[in-house]
Design a protein around this motif. Sequence first.
Motif, PDB file in Angstrom:
ATOM      1  N   GLU A 128       0.806  -1.216   0.000  1.00 20.67           N
ATOM      2  CA  GLU A 128       0.000   0.000   0.000  1.00 20.67           C
ATOM      3  C   GLU A 128       0.838   1.264   0.000  1.00 20.67           C
ATOM      4  O   GLU A 128       0.423   2.286  -0.533  1.00 20.67           O
ATOM      5  CB  GLU A 128      -0.909   0.033   1.231  1.00 20.67           C
ATOM      6  N   ASN A 129       1.985   1.217   0.645  1.00 20.52           N
ATOM      7  CA  ASN A 129       2.749   2.457   0.768  1.00 20.52           C
ATOM      8  C   ASN A 129       4.086   2.412   0.037  1.00 20.52           C
ATOM      9  O   ASN A 129       4.937   3.260   0.254  1.00 20.52           O
ATOM     10  CB  ASN A 129       2.967   2.794   2.245  1.00 20.52           C
ATOM     11  N   GLY A 130       4.252   1.409  -0.805  1.00 18.54           N
ATOM     12  CA  GLY A 130       5.444   1.393  -1.654  1.00 18.54           C
ATOM     13  C   GLY A 130       6.698   0.808  -1.016  1.00 18.54           C
ATOM     14  O   GLY A 130       7.700   0.604  -1.686  1.00 18.54           O
ATOM     15  N   LEU A 131       6.633   0.539   0.296  1.00 17.36           N
ATOM     16  CA  LEU A 131       7.801  -0.058   0.966  1.00 17.36           C
ATOM     17  C   LEU A 131       8.210  -1.384   0.321  1.00 17.36           C
ATOM     18  O   LEU A 131       9.350  -1.825   0.431  1.00 17.36           O
ATOM     19  CB  LEU A 131       7.478  -0.324   2.441  1.00 17.36           C
ATOM     20  N   ILE A 132       7.255  -2.016  -0.344  1.00 16.04           N
ATOM     21  CA  ILE A 132       7.503  -3.316  -0.966  1.00 16.04           C
ATOM     22  C   ILE A 132       8.613  -3.242  -2.016  1.00 16.04           C
ATOM     23  O   ILE A 132       9.303  -4.240  -2.273  1.00 16.04           O
ATOM     24  CB  ILE A 132       6.209  -3.908  -1.592  1.00 16.04           C
ATOM     25  N   ILE A 133       8.793  -2.070  -2.599  1.00 16.97           N
ATOM     26  CA  ILE A 133       9.842  -1.923  -3.601  1.00 16.97           C
ATOM     27  C   ILE A 133      11.204  -2.207  -2.947  1.00 16.97           C
ATOM     28  O   ILE A 133      11.991  -3.011  -3.437  1.00 16.97           O
ATOM     29  CB  ILE A 133       9.853  -0.489  -4.195  1.00 16.97           C
ATOM     30  N   GLN A 134      11.407  -1.549  -1.822  1.00 19.30           N
ATOM     31  CA  GLN A 134      12.659  -1.712  -1.082  1.00 19.30           C
ATOM     32  C   GLN A 134      12.792  -3.138  -0.536  1.00 19.30           C
ATOM     33  O   GLN A 134      13.843  -3.762  -0.646  1.00 19.30           O
ATOM     34  CB  GLN A 134      12.644  -0.744   0.099  1.00 19.30           C
ATOM     35  N   ILE A 135      11.696  -3.630   0.057  1.00 23.19           N
ATOM     36  CA  ILE A 135      11.703  -4.974   0.636  1.00 23.19           C
ATOM     37  C   ILE A 135      11.948  -6.020  -0.457  1.00 23.19           C
ATOM     38  O   ILE A 135      12.762  -6.933  -0.296  1.00 23.19           O
ATOM     39  CB  ILE A 135      10.366  -5.265   1.373  1.00 23.19           C
ATOM     40  N   GLY A 136      11.246  -5.861  -1.563  1.00 20.87           N
ATOM     41  CA  GLY A 136      11.374  -6.811  -2.664  1.00 20.87           C
ATOM     42  C   GLY A 136      12.795  -6.876  -3.209  1.00 20.87           C
ATOM     43  O   GLY A 136      13.313  -7.958  -3.508  1.00 20.87           O
ATOM     44  N   GLU A 137      13.412  -5.703  -3.328  1.00 16.49           N
ATOM     45  CA  GLU A 137      14.793  -5.663  -3.817  1.00 16.49           C
ATOM     46  C   GLU A 137      15.732  -6.329  -2.838  1.00 16.49           C
ATOM     47  O   GLU A 137      16.665  -7.035  -3.223  1.00 16.49           O
ATOM     48  CB  GLU A 137      15.230  -4.202  -4.018  1.00 16.49           C
ATOM     49  N   TRP A 138      15.461  -6.096  -1.571  1.00 17.71           N
ATOM     50  CA  TRP A 138      16.306  -6.676  -0.533  1.00 17.71           C
ATOM     51  C   TRP A 138      16.212  -8.201  -0.554  1.00 17.71           C
ATOM     52  O   TRP A 138      17.238  -8.898  -0.508  1.00 17.71           O
ATOM     53  CB  TRP A 138      15.921  -6.117   0.844  1.00 17.71           C
ATOM     54  N   VAL A 139      14.992  -8.720  -0.635  1.00 16.67           N
ATOM     55  CA  VAL A 139      14.784 -10.177  -0.685  1.00 16.67           C
ATOM     56  C   VAL A 139      15.504 -10.774  -1.900  1.00 16.67           C
ATOM     57  O   VAL A 139      16.202 -11.784  -1.800  1.00 16.67           O
ATOM     58  CB  VAL A 139      13.277 -10.540  -0.728  1.00 16.67           C
ATOM     59  N   LEU A 140      15.335 -10.094  -3.020  1.00 15.55           N
ATOM     60  CA  LEU A 140      15.952 -10.569  -4.257  1.00 15.55           C
ATOM     61  C   LEU A 140      17.480 -10.623  -4.123  1.00 15.55           C
ATOM     62  O   LEU A 140      18.116 -11.613  -4.496  1.00 15.55           O
ATOM     63  CB  LEU A 140      15.554  -9.611  -5.388  1.00 15.55           C
TER      64      LEU A 140
ATOM     65  N   SER B 200       5.976  -8.712  -6.215  1.00 16.49           N
ATOM     66  CA  SER B 200       4.675  -8.079  -6.013  1.00 16.49           C
ATOM     67  C   SER B 200       4.259  -7.310  -7.265  1.00 16.49           C
ATOM     68  O   SER B 200       5.103  -6.765  -7.966  1.00 16.49           O
ATOM     69  CB  SER B 200       4.776  -7.115  -4.828  1.00 16.49           C
ATOM     70  N   PRO B 201       2.959  -7.251  -7.521  1.00 18.36           N
ATOM     71  CA  PRO B 201       2.464  -6.428  -8.642  1.00 18.36           C
ATOM     72  C   PRO B 201       2.988  -4.988  -8.562  1.00 18.36           C
ATOM     73  O   PRO B 201       3.256  -4.370  -9.592  1.00 18.36           O
ATOM     74  CB  PRO B 201       0.952  -6.455  -8.449  1.00 18.36           C
ATOM     75  N   VAL B 202       3.143  -4.493  -7.338  1.00 20.03           N
ATOM     76  CA  VAL B 202       3.617  -3.111  -7.165  1.00 20.03           C
ATOM     77  C   VAL B 202       5.022  -2.937  -7.737  1.00 20.03           C
ATOM     78  O   VAL B 202       5.358  -1.886  -8.287  1.00 20.03           O
ATOM     79  CB  VAL B 202       3.585  -2.707  -5.669  1.00 20.03           C
TER      80      VAL B 202
END
Length: 279
Positions: A82-94, A115-117
């Motif tokens: 919802e707040n875009g943090l997933i971009i950072q989290i997703g990159e970190w996981v990757l 994530s779709p985001v």
Amino acid sequence: RAKREGRGRVRFFESEMDRELRDRRLLLHDLRQAVEQNELLVYFQPQARMNGEIIGFEALVRWNHPTRGIVPPDQFIPLAEENGLIIQIGEWVLREACREAASWPRPLQVAVNLSPVQFQAGDLERSIHQILLETGLAPTRLEVEITEGVLIGDFARALNLLRRLKALGIRIAMDDFGTGYSSLSYLQSFPFDKIKIDRSFISNLEATPESAEIVRAVLSLAHALHMPVVAEGVETEAQRAFLEREACEEMQGYLIGRPEPIEHYFDLIGINVERRRYA
Ligand code: C2E
Ligand code: MG
Ligand code: MG
Ligand code: MG
């Protein structure tokens, strides 16, 4: 909601909605901190052929919260989206997943959820490419798992991105297949490298005959389109045997192994624990 108390006083209680809102704000505050303070972890769950041979691992994020303990992704990924943090989290996981896989003595594959985001915002292709260069992982060892949510919205953009990722040598898996509204139509729009049948169909295999029919139908459809199938959530030998009889290619689930810190699977990967720890 108000409650009448003793001396005619009326006390107001937090409504359930207020409480939920406050909880979410608290969680969001904590989550922002978590990303900065390295409280996120990546767990790994083995993926195997039907004979049990391990072919790789799926990376699954966890949050090691200072007071709540290990928080599962369902409890914070939607918030992060919802707040875009997933971009950072997703990159970190990757990055974590690729770095880990690059250190294994065997060229097993690693699967990462997107994530779709991450498809809508930012430059996903660039960041994946960068992470592959940085970690030295061969693109052919990386698989990304997407849900149909990725294809809803800007369909053309998503499709274009998937094609470019595939051109890099990365494999694309369709996750949670069968749970969405229009899964079937997406199969003709993109040549997925794998279809992952959702756990719900597998867990109902014994109890509901309809599930067995659905699993058979998915397998036959996927195979007609030359896409191998991974069964998610395989927990029993009876489920495994059924899937093997029905020519399912791969499986993942507690029968083979739970998501765990990678150390749990060192033996299986062939990592010498002592050497690695003191390297
Ligand atoms: P998913 O990608 O479909 O992952 C499979 C989920 O099924 C995992 O839940 C896994 O622990 C669980 N599972 C696997 N085998 C079994 C089994 O035999 N029995 C049962 N009962 N469960 C099994 P988990 O780790 O809680 O993750 C839930 C979802 O959160 C994932 O579903 C994925 O959609 C999302 N997720 C996890 N990590 C990430 C991430 O790094 N990025 C994004 N965007 N989403 C993630
Ligand atoms: Mg997945
Ligand atoms: Mg899934
Ligand atoms: Mg899922």
